[in-house]
Write an enzyme that holds these catalytic residues in place. Structure first.
Site, PDB file in Angstrom:
ATOM      1  N   LYS A  72      -3.484   4.228  -7.104  1.00  0.00           N
ATOM      2  CA  LYS A  72      -4.409   3.095  -7.268  1.00  0.00           C
ATOM      3  C   LYS A  72      -5.549   3.505  -8.207  1.00  0.00           C
ATOM      4  O   LYS A  72      -6.066   4.626  -8.114  1.00  0.00           O
ATOM      5  CB  LYS A  72      -4.960   2.688  -5.900  1.00  0.00           C
ATOM      6  CG  LYS A  72      -5.736   1.367  -5.897  1.00  0.00           C
ATOM      7  CD  LYS A  72      -6.137   0.993  -4.468  1.00  0.00           C
ATOM      8  CE  LYS A  72      -6.907  -0.328  -4.398  1.00  0.00           C
ATOM      9  NZ  LYS A  72      -7.325  -0.651  -3.019  1.00  0.00           N
ATOM     10  N   SER A 130      -6.580  -3.533   2.600  1.00  0.00           N
ATOM     11  CA  SER A 130      -6.098  -3.454   1.217  1.00  0.00           C
ATOM     12  C   SER A 130      -4.846  -2.608   1.010  1.00  0.00           C
ATOM     13  O   SER A 130      -4.244  -2.647  -0.059  1.00  0.00           O
ATOM     14  CB  SER A 130      -7.201  -2.929   0.303  1.00  0.00           C
ATOM     15  OG  SER A 130      -8.177  -3.927   0.111  1.00  0.00           O
ATOM     16  N   SER A 161      -6.490  -5.535  -1.793  1.00  0.00           N
ATOM     17  CA  SER A 161      -6.764  -5.231  -3.180  1.00  0.00           C
ATOM     18  C   SER A 161      -5.707  -4.360  -3.857  1.00  0.00           C
ATOM     19  O   SER A 161      -5.591  -4.342  -5.073  1.00  0.00           O
ATOM     20  CB  SER A 161      -8.111  -4.518  -3.302  1.00  0.00           C
ATOM     21  OG  SER A 161      -8.073  -3.255  -2.651  1.00  0.00           O
TER      22      SER A 161
END
Ligand SMILES: [Zn+2]
Lengths: 516, 502
Positions: free
Chosen positions: A92, A191, A167
């Site tokens: 990420k 997330s 997210s």
């Protein structure tokens, strides 16, 4: 946007990209395939499907291939760095890396390449894991759809018109699109778990303090937690053990042995849950929950019972206040954490033209560098912390947090794990909730309590919803530092689920037709 | 508010008002590393060379508390007779400023590490005044901005600013007094005496360099006036930029006179920050606090609470050195000083230096002589304080030792001290570099003696004949020949021996 097909004539994953991380690791270890070949296969896949999926913000093929060759050399010399050495991974874009930019999905950091590696990136490199690139995310991890990325949304491989959750939508979409067998996410309110649920993949939020936050660009420090993502529970477990463990650079990291999660996943796969007490959270059902999600959840509970688990209903009366408390605590901390983006030392700088003074440059930069959702939360948090409002908002939210921790504590006196749907609905359409923050926030209704209490939590796919054929997630929650229970229950459930349906869920992901 | 305010005669101030003082002292700790990272805590390094992702506030970086700083904070609290918190946290103080990398300062808010103590300070006439301590807490220093162009280095009107983050993250202890309400006419003196006493205390503990001139000790003076007979505190001003002990006294006195003049006219005091000007002795309006600033404090989520065990606290109490006031009492007895002599030494800032020199092996009289005479003179020439001279008591003791061993004459000793003051190293390094050591090699001295005797046969004859006082001329010649580097006593012995007089 091209449509998806599931026919064999579609350009599906190759033999290598279709394998799980543990399968790839075994093949690499046995010398059946090189890490370089595996990496090349994934880079090719990325090139083929990225125009449709947009899971990545940066791909560093050169570095990845070099890391793969080092892993091959090490193996040839009999000193493989870890069981996952040579296996590719998607990181990420919220973790600092010295060889790639770290943008957090924001214009603010568009061109920023950090001068230091996050502990997570460092541990991955030490373990010989090959970092393919950095994945898309809602700006500064604020969102539940990845639509808040400044660099465009990520598309859900199950239906390209739909969001992959957020997210960390980039990480879970990369897994579902077979662009990487492993990924790392961060989970502040869901997330990792919510994107896992809506993409049919596995995502784990470890115990708070279980994985170092050093180099994880902070959204809400007391809630943020990095964790592993994979297409199977065992893969997530193997990755969990690479990244977890005490780090003296993070004062909040727990100085205790890492739970034996890989062993727990292997044990669970035997399919025996006798002696395991499972609590169904009464509050997570009813209005706002999609029919197919509830059906899938109830079927999953039946499966757990059939595996020998003792299932009881448990009440957590304060969970209904979790969302409200979360939307005071997280914005408050974010308003302070994001104050450092002021154009002085790194990142975007707007208005430095001799016409504007320092304060104006700061304001212009923050005005243009941050997106709407980030600004909304900074304003919310600034307000909640203001003198005169602190007690009513932030102070009160901390009390709710304590009550939620007590709910968990009393629940875990009765049961070993709690279960619920991961998120109330399947993947929604891109744009569907973009103008309705409340609807967006509700996606994290079931995941937030674990962040507030700091305990461990996992989302494991529980099949697809009858109405739309989209994946549904089963959330499993365990007490702090009992992460191994998640893996035992998750692996047992996963095995039974695939046995019942006659095929692995990941095999049912529609194969992306490549536009070229 | 930039016009020079009228000021009231000091005696008249006191006839109408009672002053209320509050002193906030920031002390930079002399720990090896910074408060929350491993960077060196050093003064004077090249800009931005003592920095890392943590103290630069890079995205993703996290703080880790410096245990030595916590230890120092607790020891300071114990020395100030404070209570030590059983449990406390850091808090974030949020405000935007370019020299603050995270745009919040990691500090402590409503949970300070130590609180509720006092410090007894001795005033000029020997009287003791007790200053209450509200609290002392830990925090990190900011970086340093320098403003280029514009007036007097202030940000207003500057063309651009340069930022140096070497100081960012240096451990600070902020010590806050309780309101000092009963100092009356002596308020300015109390302010000076308090900060001086605090400096002496912290120096004796070895926790800080406590150099006002380098900013490792900084004092903000809050002043307000209460009309006689009233119990309500007036509006206060906070004077910053006070860089010496004498300035603290002047600044407090000036503010009292300025407030009184305004109040007398029925005007209001503006709650604001004021800057003290060393040359004019006046304060001028700084940042105006139109609204109370809202720092949006909240507990620092990146750090865990600190819970000092009572055993540890007691262990730390055991490490406290002799307190300056105890040391003074002992020095007075041991060195047989009158009250007046003691006070002079204290006021000159020499007592602790002398004591430390004695501790390093010198005799009290020799130590006193060096500090009160030669070194005080050098400090005056430099326009600084005795304690700011770049020479340590250990170095002074070493010079004294060399004189006693006959390796330095007094004249040479002063040259050695000058060398040290010029930053050319310790006494032994200066001696080696300048070849200042007394010539004590008898063979080379003997040659010089023989030469001098040969050059003055008359004098030599007189000595041989028993007129020992004639040796002076020969000794003088030898000293001249050796450029003063010989030990005169030894030369005399050699001359007498050469003439058969021993
Ligand atoms: Zn540093």
């Amino acid at each position: 946007m091209t449509s998806t097909t599931s026919g064999p004539e579609g350009s599906g994953p190759t033999e290598l990209t279709g394998l799980t991380a543990s399968e790839l690791a075994a093949k690499i270890t046995a010398g059946e395939v090189s890490a370089e070949e595996v990496t090349r296969a994934h880079l090719d896949r990325i090139e083929a499907v990225e125009p449709d999926v947009h899971a990545f913000l940066h791909v560093n093929g050169q570095e990845a291939l070099e890391a793969a060759r080092r892993a091959d050399e090490d193996r040839a010399n009999g000193r493989a760095a870890s069981p996952l050495a040579g296996v590719p991974l998607a990181l990420k874009d919220v973790f600092t890396t010295t060889d790639m930019p770290t943008t957090c999905g924001s214009r603010m950091l568009e061109d920023w390449t950090p001068p230091y590696d996050s502990t997570v990136a460092g541990r991955l490199r030490e373990a010989g894991v090959v970092i393919l690139g950095k994945t898309n995310m809602d700006e500064f991890a604020m969102g539940s759809s990845t639509e808040n990325s400044a660099f465009g949304p990520t598309h859900n491989p199950w239906d390209l018109e739909r969001v992959p959750g957020g997210s960390g939508g980039g990480s879970s979409a990369a897994l579902a699109a077979f662009e990487a067998p492993l990924a790392i996410g961060t989970d502040t309110g869901g997330s990792i778990r919510q994107p896992a649920a809506v993409t049919g993949t596995v995502g784990v939020k470890p115990t708070y303090g279980g994985v170092s936050r050093y180099g994880l660009v902070a959204f809400s420090s007391s809630l943020d937690q990095a964790g592993p993502c994979g297409r199977t529970v065992l893969d997530a477990a193997m990755l969990h053990e690479v990244i977890a463990g005490h780090d003296r650079m993070d004062s909040t990291s727990i100085d205790a042995p890492v739970p034996q999660v890989t062993a727990a996943a292997r044990e669970g796969a035997a399919g025996d849950l006798r002696g395991m007490r499972v609590g169904v959270v009464r509050e997570f059902a009813g209005e706002g929950y999609q029919r197919g999600v509830l059906d899938s959840f109830n079927a999953a509970v039946d499966t757990l019972t059939s595996l020998g688990a003792e299932v009881v209903e448990v009440s957590c009366p304060h969970f209904e206040y979790a969302l409200g408390a979360y939307y005071l605590i997280a914005p408050s901390e974010c308003s302070s954490n994001l104050a450092r983006f002021d154009a002085m030392r790194y990142g975007l700088r707007v208005g430095d033209d001799g016409e504007h003074n320092t304060e104006e440059v700061m304001s212009l930069t923050r005005e243009q560098g941050f997106g709407a959702e980030v600004k909304r939360r900074i304003m919310l948090g600034t307000y909640a912390l203001s003198s005169g409002y602190y007690d009513a908002y932030y102070g009160q939210a901390q009390k709710v947090r304590t009550l939620i921790s007590r709910d968990f504590a009393s629940a875990f006196e009765q049961v070993d794990v709690l279960v619920s749907p991961t998120t109330p609905t399947t993947a929604f359409r891109i744009g569907e909730r973009a103008d309705d923050p409340m609807a967006m926030y509700l996606a994290d209704l079931c995941t937030i309590p674990s962040n507030l209490a700091g305990n461990a939590s996992m989302s494991v796919p529980s099949g697809v919803s009858a109405e739309d054929g989209l994946p549904v997630g089963l959330q499993i929650m365990a007490p702090a530092m009992a992460d191994d229970r998640l893996y035992r229950v998750g692996a047992a459930y996963e095995t039974a689920r695939d046995a019942a349906s006659g095929s692995s869920l990941v095999d049912r992901i529609p194969q992306l037709e490549v536009a070229r | 508010m930039t016009a020079v305010a009228e000021i009231m005669d000091y005696d008249e101030v006191l006839r109408n008002f009672d002053p209320v003082l509050g002193l906030e002292v920031h002390v930079e700790l002399s720990t090896a590393t910074k408060m929350f990272c491993g960077c060196a805590n050093e003064f004077g390094a090249e800009p931005n060379t003592r920095v890392c992702p943590v103290c630069l506030g890079m995205p993703g970086a996290l703080p880790v508390v410096n245990g030595t700083a916590v230890e120092s904070a607790i020891r300071i609290g114990l020395a100030l007779n404070c209570q030590v918190a059983e449990w406390c946290r850091f808090a974030r103080k949020n405000y935007f400023y370019p020299d603050m990398p995270k745009n919040f300062q990691t500090s402590q808010y409503d949970e300070p590490i130590v609180f509720d103590g006092h410090l007894d300070v001795v005033l000029d006439d020997g009287e003791t005044f007790r200053v209450g301590i509200e609290r002392a807490h830990m925090e990190e220093d900011t970086g340093k901005s320098s403003h280029v162009g514009g007036a007097a280095g202030r940000i207003h009107g500057a063309e651009h600013s340069l930022l140096d983050y070497n100081r960012a993250g240096v451990p600070l202890i902020e010590i806050v007094t309780k309101p000092i309400t009963d100092a009356g006419e002596r308020a300015p003196e109390v302010a000076r005496a308090y900060v001086t006493a605090l400096r002496d205390l912290l120096r004796s503990m070895g926790v800080s360099d406590v150099r006002m001139d380098q900013g490792s000790l900084r004092c903000d003076a809050n002043v307000s006036l209460t009309p006689k007979g009233s119990t309500r505190f007036g509006t206060r001003t906070e004077t910053k930029n006070v860089n010496s002990f004498r300035s603290i006294e002047r600044a407090v006195r000036f503010e009292m006179r300025r407030h009184a003049a305004l109040l007398n006219e029925g005007a209001e005091i503006v709650q604001e920050t004021r800057h003290f000007d060393e040359s004019s002795g006046e304060t001028s309006s700084g940042r105006r606090k139109e609204e109370a600033e809202d720092y949006r404090y909240f507990p620092e989520p990146d750090l865990v609470p600190i819970a000092p065990s009572r055993d540890w606290v007691e262990q730390l109490r055991g490490t406290l050195p002799e307190m300056p006031w105890e040391r003074r009492r002992r020095a007075q007895e041991q060195w047989e000083l009158s009250d007046e002599e003691l006070r002079d030494l204290v006021n000159a800032g020499a007592l602790d230096l002398i004591a430390a020199t004695v501790d390093a092996g010198a005799s009290p009289s020799e130590a006193r002589s060096w500090w009160v005479a030669y070194l005080t003179q050098r400090a005056n020439e430099r326009g600084g304080e005795l304690a700011s001279l770049p020479i340590t008591p250990e170095q002074v003791a070493r010079v004294i030792e060399l004189v006693n061993e006959g390796k330095l004459t007094h004249k040479l000793a002063r040259q050695v001290v000058d060398g040290v003051l010029d930053g050319r190293g310790g006494p032994d390094e200066v001696i080696a570099a300048d070849e200042l050591e007394v010539v004590s090699d008898d063979s080379s001295l003997q040659a010089a003696v023989d030469e001098a005797l040969a050059a003055q046969p008359d004098a030599a004859e007189k000595i041989r004949g028993g007129k020992v006082q004639a040796a002076g001329a020969i000794v003088g010649a030898v000293m001249k020949a050796t450029q003063g580097q010989a030990d005169a006593k030894r030369v005399r012995e050699l001359v007498l021996a050469a003439c058969g007089q021993q």
